[in-house]
Scaffold this active site. Structure first.
Site, PDB file in Angstrom:
ATOM      1  N   LYS A  23       0.840  -1.207   0.000  1.00 15.29           N
ATOM      2  CA  LYS A  23       0.000   0.000   0.000  1.00 15.29           C
ATOM      3  C   LYS A  23       0.869   1.249   0.000  1.00 15.29           C
ATOM      4  O   LYS A  23       0.621   2.188  -0.762  1.00 15.29           O
ATOM      5  CB  LYS A  23      -0.903  -0.001   1.239  1.00 15.29           C
ATOM      6  CG  LYS A  23      -1.566   1.339   1.512  1.00 15.29           C
ATOM      7  CD  LYS A  23      -2.413   1.317   2.772  1.00 15.29           C
ATOM      8  CE  LYS A  23      -1.680   1.663   4.031  1.00 15.29           C
ATOM      9  NZ  LYS A  23      -1.468   3.096   4.308  1.00 15.29           N
ATOM     10  N   ASN A  24       1.890   1.266   0.852  1.00 20.36           N
ATOM     11  CA  ASN A  24       2.681   2.491   1.002  1.00 20.36           C
ATOM     12  C   ASN A  24       3.615   2.745  -0.177  1.00 20.36           C
ATOM     13  O   ASN A  24       4.228   3.804  -0.266  1.00 20.36           O
ATOM     14  CB  ASN A  24       3.456   2.462   2.318  1.00 20.36           C
ATOM     15  CG  ASN A  24       2.527   2.635   3.510  1.00 20.36           C
ATOM     16  OD1 ASN A  24       1.336   2.950   3.348  1.00 20.36           O
ATOM     17  ND2 ASN A  24       3.040   2.427   4.713  1.00 20.36           N
ATOM     18  N   ARG A 124      -0.215  13.885  13.246  1.00 21.65           N
ATOM     19  CA  ARG A 124       0.138  13.736  11.835  1.00 21.65           C
ATOM     20  C   ARG A 124       0.051  15.051  11.063  1.00 21.65           C
ATOM     21  O   ARG A 124      -0.732  15.190  10.119  1.00 21.65           O
ATOM     22  CB  ARG A 124      -0.718  12.643  11.183  1.00 21.65           C
ATOM     23  CG  ARG A 124      -0.647  11.358  11.970  1.00 21.65           C
ATOM     24  CD  ARG A 124      -1.067  10.168  11.182  1.00 21.65           C
ATOM     25  NE  ARG A 124      -0.003   9.667  10.324  1.00 21.65           N
ATOM     26  CZ  ARG A 124      -0.116   8.575   9.594  1.00 21.65           C
ATOM     27  NH1 ARG A 124      -1.222   7.906   9.577  1.00 21.65           N
ATOM     28  NH2 ARG A 124       0.889   8.174   8.852  1.00 21.65           N
ATOM     29  N   ASP A 306       4.684   0.242  11.958  1.00 24.52           N
ATOM     30  CA  ASP A 306       3.417  -0.358  11.517  1.00 24.52           C
ATOM     31  C   ASP A 306       3.224  -1.785  12.012  1.00 24.52           C
ATOM     32  O   ASP A 306       2.139  -2.349  11.876  1.00 24.52           O
ATOM     33  CB  ASP A 306       3.314  -0.325   9.980  1.00 24.52           C
ATOM     34  CG  ASP A 306       3.008   1.080   9.478  1.00 24.52           C
ATOM     35  OD1 ASP A 306       2.627   1.932  10.300  1.00 24.52           O
ATOM     36  OD2 ASP A 306       3.154   1.322   8.263  1.00 24.52           O
ATOM     37  N   ARG A 398      -8.438  -0.365   5.023  1.00 23.43           N
ATOM     38  CA  ARG A 398      -7.581   0.634   4.379  1.00 23.43           C
ATOM     39  C   ARG A 398      -6.223   0.051   4.019  1.00 23.43           C
ATOM     40  O   ARG A 398      -5.575   0.509   3.076  1.00 23.43           O
ATOM     41  CB  ARG A 398      -7.379   1.844   5.307  1.00 23.43           C
ATOM     42  CG  ARG A 398      -8.649   2.659   5.478  1.00 23.43           C
ATOM     43  CD  ARG A 398      -8.376   3.923   6.247  1.00 23.43           C
ATOM     44  NE  ARG A 398      -7.120   4.496   5.777  1.00 23.43           N
ATOM     45  CZ  ARG A 398      -6.368   5.320   6.469  1.00 23.43           C
ATOM     46  NH1 ARG A 398      -6.736   5.684   7.669  1.00 23.43           N
ATOM     47  NH2 ARG A 398      -5.253   5.780   5.974  1.00 23.43           N
TER      48      ARG A 398
END
Ligand code: UD1
Length: 423
Positions: A23-24, A124, A306, A398
């Site tokens: 994803k990243n 963030r 993560d 997500r």
């Protein structure tokens, strides 16, 4: 309507799980595909999770054509990217939308993108990104909840990336690749996802050198053209299934991974008593009694933040006490309150979690509030006695594609149910 997972714990895991694209990596690469004013890009191994779907919707709203031509393949044309405003209601939903600002500055010299939301793991902020844009000559201000920049004349510059921020490094590479002159990033993030992005931009005709080291040099080019690229495997998804196997017990082959990207995680699992064997592009995990192991999250190649939450869930079942320190985000232990409801013994003092292993978790209704905290709750639920009801599955979605299907194939008892939203 909202989705929940209903997990009946206690089944050992066995079989093979195929890991999807990162994803990243996919978020910056899909964005970067829209840097090309000519040709089309074909991107393989793009996960079909909700963050990517939202990003594609933003690109379409900007005038790009985005088509999922196969389950994990996207075709993107961006020659008609003309709109400089990203729709607020989509952009605010994902952290990766910050990259759209870099894209718009590079392509159109102006942009307006809602400040990102994302997970509840800390404030963030976007200040590093704004400083980076400024170093390239773009004044970007935050107004009414959006990053806004009017016509700018970009030029290459030298920029020190605070805290080796991944997102800032990505954004600078995206912006600088079409910015006249040379941009030098110091203290750049070294994550494999940065290298993947640089490889793709170079395949489009860009000139990015040094990705994967602390110093990245980007020579801006006049034009980029579409290219074909395969996104690297998701090391965080892989690490999650490795930790889940250790927690639930069993033997699982994790396929389609680059084991070198998981060096620290493999070392820590072995230290925790697990049997971990690398076989080409697979990793086999055989569970053994769990020993407690301290970890401190670090930028790559350190232990990834993560995977901190799933690790805490695993350590909650270990023999002994583990000290887990979070150094990247200021508020990444929220999920422990839910784990405690399942019987975990965890004390959190600011950025340190003290995890004293218990014999077993017991199923309870719990709520996910961020992607990886959600993965931690599933990890605990697989090992728990009885039934765990996990709300907030939209967070898990997500970052993980069809987690319940992958776990069911491994023998877990997990179901997705759709329920009315509570008060
Ligand atoms: C990315 C990953 C995320 C991962 C994180 C760290 C994506 C989409 N997300 O997030 O999964 O957990 O890297 O590996 O790739 N910071 C500021 N100001 C800024 C930017 C960051 O203060 O403008 C702070 C953050 O709050 C955090 C630290 O810097 O404390 C590092 O964040 P960063 O590396 O930028 O993480 P993200 O790119 O947001």
């Amino acid at each position: 309507m909202t989705a929940k997972f209903i997990v009946r714990g206690g089944n050992r895991l066995s079989g093979t799980v195929a890991i999807g694209g990162a994803k990243n990596s996919a978020l910056p690469i899909v964005t970067a595909a829209a840097l090309a004013a000519e040709g089309e890009s074909i991107l393989d191994n793009v996960p079909d999770n909700s963050d990517i779907q939202h990003l594609c919707a933003i690109l379409e709203a900007l005038g790009c054509q985005v088509e999922r031509v196969a389950e994990t393949t996207l075709r993107i044309r961006a020659d008609r990217l003309e709109n400089h405003v990203a729709p607020y209601h989509i952009a605010r939903r994902l952290r990766g939308s910050t990259y759209v600002m870099g894209l718009l500055l590079a392509r159109l010299g102006r942009g307006e993108v809602a400040c990102p939301g994302g997970c509840e793991i800390g404030a963030r902020p976007v200040d590093f990104h704004l400083k980076g844009f400024k170093a390239l000559g773009a004044e970007v201000v935050v107004e009414h909840g959006a990053m806004v920049s009017q016509s700018v004349n970009l030029r290459g510059g030298r920029f020190y990336v605070d805290r080796a921020s991944v997102g800032t490094t990505v954004n600078m590479i995206i912006t600088a690749s079409l910015t006249p002159g040379v941009t030098i990033l110091e203290n750049a993030a070294c994550e494999p996802e940065i290298v993947d992005l640089a490889n793709f931009i170079n395949a489009m005709g860009g000139r990015v050198r040094g990705a994967g080291t602390n110093t990245v040099r980007i020579e801006g080019v006049d034009r980029l053209r579409g290219a074909r690229h395969e996104v690297i495997p998701d090391r965080i998804e892989a690490g999650t299934y490795m930790v889940m196997t250790a927690a639930a017990g069993g033997e699982v082959r994790i396929e389609n991974v680059i084991p070198e990207h998981l060096g620290t995680v493999i070392a820590k699992l072995i230290e925790a008593g697990q049997e971990v064997v690398e076989q080409g592009d697979s990793i086999v995990v055989r569970s053994r009694p769990i020993r407690s192991v301290d970890v401190e999250t670090q930028v790559y190649p350190g232990f990834p933040t993560d995977l901190q939450s799933p690790w805490v869930a695993l350590m909650g079942l270990a023999d002994g006490i583990a000290v887990v320190q979070e150094t990247i985000f200021e508020n990444r232990f929220g999920f422990t309150n839910e784990l405690i409801r399942m019987g975990a013994n965890i004390k959190v003092d600011r950025n340190t979690g003290i995890v004293r292993g218990v014999e077993r978790y017991t199923g309870a209704p719990v709520e996910a509030k961020d992607i990886r905290g959600g993965a931690a709750l599933v990890t605990a639920a697989l090992a728990a006695e009885g039934v765990t009801e996990i709300g907030g599955v939209r967070y898990i979605d997500r970052g993980y594609t069809r987690m319940e299907e992958k776990l069911t194939a491994l023998g877990a008892d997990i179901k997705r149910v759709t329920v009315e939203e509570g008060p």
